[in-house]
Design an enzyme around this catalytic site. Structure first.
Site, short mmCIF file in Angstrom:
data_model
loop_
_atom_site.label_atom_id
_atom_site.label_comp_id
_atom_site.label_asym_id
_atom_site.label_seq_id
_atom_site.Cartn_x
_atom_site.Cartn_y
_atom_site.Cartn_z
N LYS A 131 27.79 55.88 50.35
CA LYS A 131 28.90 56.56 49.69
C LYS A 131 28.70 58.05 49.88
O LYS A 131 27.57 58.52 50.02
CB LYS A 131 28.92 56.22 48.20
CG LYS A 131 30.28 56.41 47.55
CD LYS A 131 31.22 55.26 47.81
CE LYS A 131 32.62 55.57 47.33
NZ LYS A 131 33.47 54.37 47.34
N ASP A 171 38.34 57.23 49.32
CA ASP A 171 38.08 56.81 47.94
C ASP A 171 38.92 57.76 47.09
O ASP A 171 39.90 58.35 47.60
CB ASP A 171 36.58 56.90 47.60
CG ASP A 171 36.21 56.26 46.27
OD1 ASP A 171 36.12 55.03 46.20
OD2 ASP A 171 36.04 56.99 45.26
P1 NDP Z 1 43.17 57.74 44.32
O1 NDP Z 1 42.60 59.10 44.37
O2 NDP Z 1 44.19 57.33 45.28
O3 NDP Z 1 43.74 57.47 42.85
C1 NDP Z 1 42.92 57.57 41.73
C2 NDP Z 1 43.78 57.40 40.51
O4 NDP Z 1 42.92 57.32 39.36
C3 NDP Z 1 44.69 58.60 40.24
O5 NDP Z 1 45.84 58.17 39.59
C4 NDP Z 1 43.83 59.50 39.37
O6 NDP Z 1 44.56 60.37 38.54
C5 NDP Z 1 43.13 58.45 38.51
N1 NDP Z 1 41.85 59.00 38.06
C6 NDP Z 1 40.87 59.51 38.85
N2 NDP Z 1 39.86 59.96 38.08
C7 NDP Z 1 40.23 59.71 36.81
C8 NDP Z 1 39.61 59.95 35.56
N3 NDP Z 1 38.41 60.53 35.48
N4 NDP Z 1 40.27 59.55 34.45
C9 NDP Z 1 41.49 58.97 34.53
N5 NDP Z 1 42.14 58.74 35.68
C10 NDP Z 1 41.51 59.10 36.80
O7 NDP Z 1 41.89 56.75 44.38
P2 NDP Z 1 41.84 55.20 44.73
O8 NDP Z 1 43.06 54.54 44.23
O9 NDP Z 1 41.48 55.10 46.15
O10 NDP Z 1 40.56 54.74 43.89
C11 NDP Z 1 40.67 54.25 42.56
C12 NDP Z 1 39.43 53.44 42.21
O11 NDP Z 1 39.30 52.34 43.14
C13 NDP Z 1 38.10 54.20 42.31
O12 NDP Z 1 37.21 53.69 41.36
C14 NDP Z 1 37.60 53.82 43.70
O13 NDP Z 1 36.19 53.96 43.82
C15 NDP Z 1 38.02 52.38 43.76
N6 NDP Z 1 38.14 51.80 45.09
C16 NDP Z 1 38.94 52.35 46.04
C17 NDP Z 1 39.06 51.76 47.28
C18 NDP Z 1 40.01 52.25 48.31
O14 NDP Z 1 40.16 51.57 49.33
N7 NDP Z 1 40.68 53.37 48.12
C19 NDP Z 1 38.24 50.58 47.64
C20 NDP Z 1 37.49 50.04 46.54
C21 NDP Z 1 37.43 50.66 45.34
P3 NDP Z 1 44.61 61.94 38.88
O15 NDP Z 1 45.67 62.09 39.89
O16 NDP Z 1 44.94 62.58 37.58
O17 NDP Z 1 43.26 62.35 39.39
#
Ligand code: NDP
Length: 452
Positions: A131, A171
């Site tokens: 990571k 991510d």
């Molecule tokens: P994005 O950046 O596309 O979206 C993240 C979302 O979560 C946004 O809406 C963001 O809001 C919100 N968010 C982030 N940090 C926080 C926080 N501290 N508190 C509340 N809301 C928060 O990321 P992904 O959708 O890619 O990833 C989401 C999750 O899925 C993560 O845990 C990631 O590790 C996991 N994941 C992702 C994969 C992928 O293929 N993308 C694969 C496997 C797991 P804001 O805009 O306000 O920051």
């Protein structure tokens, strides 16, 4: 060290991990969950204890921490910190996403790389665990600033990655735009067009369905869980957190499978749409977040039947199925109790480690279906693995071909969880199942490869 019970093994092992990695709360949490699942197995397989397999697994093979200087639009110099944790390469080249978010620190990078090792093993594909990321947040930055940051970040990272060494992906905070800038800089520095990053654009080496894969895969996995109780998404009410990549496509697939998705969120609050999100509303969210980089509160202005709740999370809304898709530790014990009390009977994690340990205990005690992210969100990295395969054979598969692989992989992961997680009373412990299945595969490879 000799352990005469699972309890003493867990305490002794965690004592060492905490002493050796002080202050790394998220890393301790991730390791503790795994050790708790493995203790009985290790006691009956003492050669794994003698060969110190678990001690080796919690020690990253390599960590790179580096300076990332860049110039913002006002001409000011900014300095961020970059990370790459190369955790385990026993079963394949390092593979794992890059996170750009102000909260990124060594503990978060190590927890994610540790989880990734198990997740990648579960996919059945040959990928080790890693990571990376930075405490840089693209939120509020111009495209130019994001590009300059990505170019500086990659200028250092390129020394440590390669298509057969380490293949990063996206991510939190790293989507198609960021992968494009990172890939462009890699190509320029290395004079090589290869499969060094996944999540690339469709016309330049990307795989069909990679953007959709984590969210779709989550729903395929949840469908398998529901089927163990003769249930499905059809007619169910679903709450989702997040509004990013995983949340958008989880919402889309849940809707396609006949569910009513009623919430989405970001770090400022959540929206509740009692009418449910349909195709048009989901397209609006994609545009809002991916093109205009807006906030989820704007949804409630566009669709007045929805209500926006600032500084709150969606777990108080009544649902049958909850899909946390935002970030780590976003469901606490009280929220888990509320979910269960409101009739939620399935929690499938799209995010990594979104449920606090106390919340997981609530789900398990209540006997509801609960799956950890390393099993249910593995569709993203699995499809990245499929992107690597397509890059190697220089072919692009159709979306239908990739979707059928994704379906099969999620179903195989579910079967692995059943195989290793079935409890004496017949219930399924997905945490234990996922941890044991991933561990056995990586441990076998480590034993075969000697003390490296
Ligand atoms: P994005 O950046 O596309 O979206 C993240 C979302 O979560 C946004 O809406 C963001 O809001 C919100 N968010 C982030 N940090 C926080 C926080 N501290 N508190 C509340 N809301 C928060 O990321 P992904 O959708 O890619 O990833 C989401 C999750 O899925 C993560 O845990 C990631 O590790 C996991 N994941 C992702 C994969 C992928 O293929 N993308 C694969 C496997 C797991 P804001 O805009 O306000 O920051």
């Amino acid at each position: 060290m000799f352990y005469n019970s699972a309890e003493s093994l867990i305490q002794g092992f965690m004592g060492n991990v905490i002493a050796k990695n002080p202050g790394e709360r998220e890393f301790h949490q991730a390791v503790s969950e795994v050790v708790g699942s493995l203790a009985d197995y290790l006691l009956t397989h003492p050669h794994l204890l003698e060969r110190k397999i678990l001690e080796r697994m919690v020690e990253p093979e390599r960590i790179v921490i580096f300076r990332v200087p860049w110039v913002d639009d006002k001409g000011n110099i900014q300095v961020n910190r970059g990370f790459r944790v190369q955790m385990n390469s026993a079963i394949g080249p390092y593979k794992g996403g890059i996170r750009f978010h102000e909260s990124v620190n060594l503990s978060i990078m190590k927890f994610l790389a540790f989880e990734q090792t198990f997740k990648n093993a579960l996919t059945t594909l040959p990928m080790g665990g890693a990571k990376g990321g930075s405490d840089f947040s693209p939120r509020g930055k111009s495209d130019d600033e994001v590009m300059k940051f990505c170019q500086s970040f990659l200028t250092e990272l390129q020394r440590h990655i390669g298509k057969d060494t380490d293949v990063p992906a996206g991510d939190i905070g790293v989507g198609g735009r960021e992968i494009g800038y990172l890939f462009g800089q890699y190509k320029r520095l290395q004079n090589e067009f290869g499969g060094v990053l996944t999540g690339k654009g469709l016309n330049w080496g990307g795989s069909p369905l990679r953007p959709e894969a984590t969210g779709y895969g989550l729903c395929y996995f949840a469908s398998e869980m529901l089927a163990t109780r003769g249930e499905s998404f059809e007619g169910k009410t679903v709450t989702i957190s997040g509004a990013g990549n995983v949340a958008q496509f989880a919402a889309e697939k849940a809707f396609q499978l006949g569910a009513k998705v009623v919430t989405l969120s970001d770090s400022n609050g959540f929206i509740h749409d009692p009418d449910g999100l349909d195709e048009e509303k989901i397209e609006y969210v994609k545009e809002l977040k991916n093109i205009y980089r807006g906030r989820i509160r704007e949804y409630a202005q566009r669709y007045p039947t929805a209500k926006y709740y600032p500084n709150a999370r969606p777990w108080g809304i009544k649902c049958d199925i909850a899909l946390p898709c935002a970030t780590q530790n976003e469901i606490n014990k009280a929220e888990a109790e509320t979910l269960v009390a409101n009739g939620c009977f399935c929690v499938a994690e799209g995010a990594n480690m979104p449920s606090e340990p106390d919340a997981i205990a609530v789900f398990q005690k209540a006997g509801i279906l609960y799956s950890p992210g390393k099993a249910s969100n593995a569709g993203g990295v699995a499809t990245s693995g499929l992107e690597m395969t397509q890059n190697s054979i220089r072919l692009k598969w159709t979306p239908e071909e990739v979707d059928s692989y994704l379906h099969r992989i999620m179903s195989d992961i579910h079967s692995a969880c059943l195989l290793h997680g079935r409890e004496e009373d017949g219930s399924i412990n997905y945490v234990k199942g996922a941890n044991l299945a991933g561990f056995i595969k990586v441990a076998d490879a480590m034993l075969a490869q000697g003390l490296v």
